[in-house]
Design a protein around this motif. Structure first.
Motif, short mmCIF file in Angstrom:
data_model
loop_
_atom_site.label_atom_id
_atom_site.label_comp_id
_atom_site.label_asym_id
_atom_site.label_seq_id
_atom_site.Cartn_x
_atom_site.Cartn_y
_atom_site.Cartn_z
N LYS A 163 0.82 -1.20 0.00
CA LYS A 163 0.00 0.00 0.00
C LYS A 163 0.86 1.26 0.00
N LYS A 164 0.27 2.31 -0.55
CA LYS A 164 0.93 3.61 -0.53
C LYS A 164 1.28 3.98 0.91
N GLY A 165 2.50 4.45 1.11
CA GLY A 165 2.94 4.83 2.45
C GLY A 165 3.68 3.73 3.18
N ASP A 166 3.61 2.51 2.67
CA ASP A 166 4.35 1.41 3.31
C ASP A 166 5.85 1.69 3.30
N GLY A 167 6.50 1.32 4.39
CA GLY A 167 7.96 1.46 4.47
C GLY A 167 8.65 0.30 3.77
N ILE A 168 9.84 0.57 3.27
CA ILE A 168 10.61 -0.43 2.53
C ILE A 168 12.03 -0.49 3.07
N LEU A 169 12.49 -1.71 3.32
CA LEU A 169 13.91 -1.94 3.58
C LEU A 169 14.55 -2.34 2.26
N LEU B 116 22.06 -9.03 10.76
CA LEU B 116 20.73 -9.65 10.82
C LEU B 116 20.82 -11.03 11.45
N LYS B 117 21.88 -11.75 11.07
CA LYS B 117 22.04 -13.13 11.51
C LYS B 117 22.15 -13.23 13.02
N SER B 118 22.78 -12.25 13.63
CA SER B 118 23.03 -12.32 15.06
C SER B 118 21.92 -11.67 15.89
N HIS B 119 20.86 -11.25 15.23
CA HIS B 119 19.78 -10.56 15.93
C HIS B 119 18.59 -11.50 16.17
N PRO B 120 18.06 -11.50 17.39
CA PRO B 120 16.99 -12.46 17.73
C PRO B 120 15.74 -12.31 16.87
N VAL B 121 15.40 -11.09 16.51
CA VAL B 121 14.20 -10.88 15.68
C VAL B 121 14.54 -10.94 14.19
N LEU B 122 15.59 -10.23 13.84
CA LEU B 122 15.90 -10.07 12.41
C LEU B 122 16.45 -11.34 11.76
N SER B 123 16.99 -12.23 12.56
CA SER B 123 17.50 -13.48 11.99
C SER B 123 16.37 -14.33 11.42
N LYS B 124 15.11 -13.99 11.78
CA LYS B 124 13.96 -14.75 11.29
C LYS B 124 13.31 -14.10 10.07
N MET B 125 13.87 -13.02 9.62
CA MET B 125 13.28 -12.29 8.48
C MET B 125 13.20 -13.15 7.22
N GLY B 126 12.25 -12.80 6.36
CA GLY B 126 12.08 -13.51 5.10
C GLY B 126 13.37 -13.57 4.29
N SER C 284 12.02 -10.87 -4.94
CA SER C 284 12.60 -9.53 -4.86
C SER C 284 11.71 -8.61 -4.03
N VAL C 285 10.55 -9.12 -3.66
CA VAL C 285 9.65 -8.38 -2.79
C VAL C 285 9.14 -9.34 -1.73
N MET C 286 9.25 -8.97 -0.49
CA MET C 286 8.68 -9.83 0.55
C MET C 286 8.26 -9.00 1.74
N PRO C 287 7.28 -9.50 2.49
CA PRO C 287 6.74 -8.71 3.60
C PRO C 287 7.74 -8.59 4.75
N VAL C 288 7.70 -7.44 5.40
CA VAL C 288 8.47 -7.20 6.62
C VAL C 288 7.45 -6.81 7.69
N ASP C 289 7.53 -7.42 8.86
CA ASP C 289 6.52 -7.06 9.85
C ASP C 289 7.01 -5.90 10.73
N GLU C 290 6.07 -5.41 11.52
CA GLU C 290 6.30 -4.21 12.34
C GLU C 290 7.52 -4.37 13.27
N ARG C 291 7.61 -5.53 13.88
CA ARG C 291 8.72 -5.77 14.82
C ARG C 291 10.06 -5.69 14.10
#
Length: 155
Positions: free
Chosen positions: A40-46, A112-122, A131-138
């Motif tokens: 959606k418009k306004g969504d943040g992107i990493l 990312l690998k050493s981070h408890p939350v980010l190591s689980k990212m898509g 080339s596009v995947m969801p990122v959650d709020e956390r």
DNA sequence: GCCAACGTTGGC
DNA sequence: GCCAACGTTGGC
């Protein structure tokens, strides 16, 4: 969003007119569905750089235009040309994104690998090729926290 | 350069 | 509709 910098880099986005670029050339149905329906418009992107020595999230961007037909699919000159797509029945979609901020320094895959939350990212999942995947709020918040940044997408 | 993972293609 | 072959991606 993930890109090989030799193809389209975060720097390229910054240099684009209005710092806006279209995310074209996606030719995967799962990613297409995200571009067409979920984003959606306004969504943040990493913005992540892949297939290089030091894969990293380079910075932040946001969606400024929601899914619309990817015209490169109709362009015979484009390497993403797809004869199955037509203006009447477009198959492939894209969004427009705009530069927001650098991550300084970039958040590397090692980070990312050493981070408890980010190591689980898509993007960390084996065999991931979207080339596009969801990122959650956390995950979004955790990346900002790593660089002590305020959320630039609060609207 | 290697190789695992995954999507696509095409014969049947 | 199954599935083997193939091409691509992308971390390492």
């Amino acid at each position: 969003m993930k890109s090989e910098p030799s193809c389209f880099s975060f720097e390229d986005l910054k240099r684009s007119p209005g710092r806006i670029a279209c995310w074209d050339g996606v030719r995967n149905y799962q990613a297409r569905n995200l571009l067409r329906e979920e984003i959606k418009k306004g969504d943040g992107i990493l913005f992540y750089h892949s297939n290089i020595k030091l894969p990293s999230i380079e910075g932040l961007a946001k969606v400024v235009r929601e899914g619309y037909p990817d015209h490169t699919a109709w362009d015979l000159e484009s390497e993403h040309y797809d004869p199955k797509s037509s203006t009447a029945n477009p198959i492939w979609f894209m969004v427009d994104i705009q530069y927001l901020a650098d991550l300084d320094p970039p958040v590397t895959r090692e980070d990312l690998k050493s981070h408890p939350v980010l190591s689980k990212m898509g993007v960390m999942k084996r065999g991931n090729r979207l080339s596009v995947m969801p990122v959650d709020e956390r995950e979004w918040k955790a990346v900002l926290d790593l660089r002590d940044m305020a959320d630039p997408v609060v609207s």
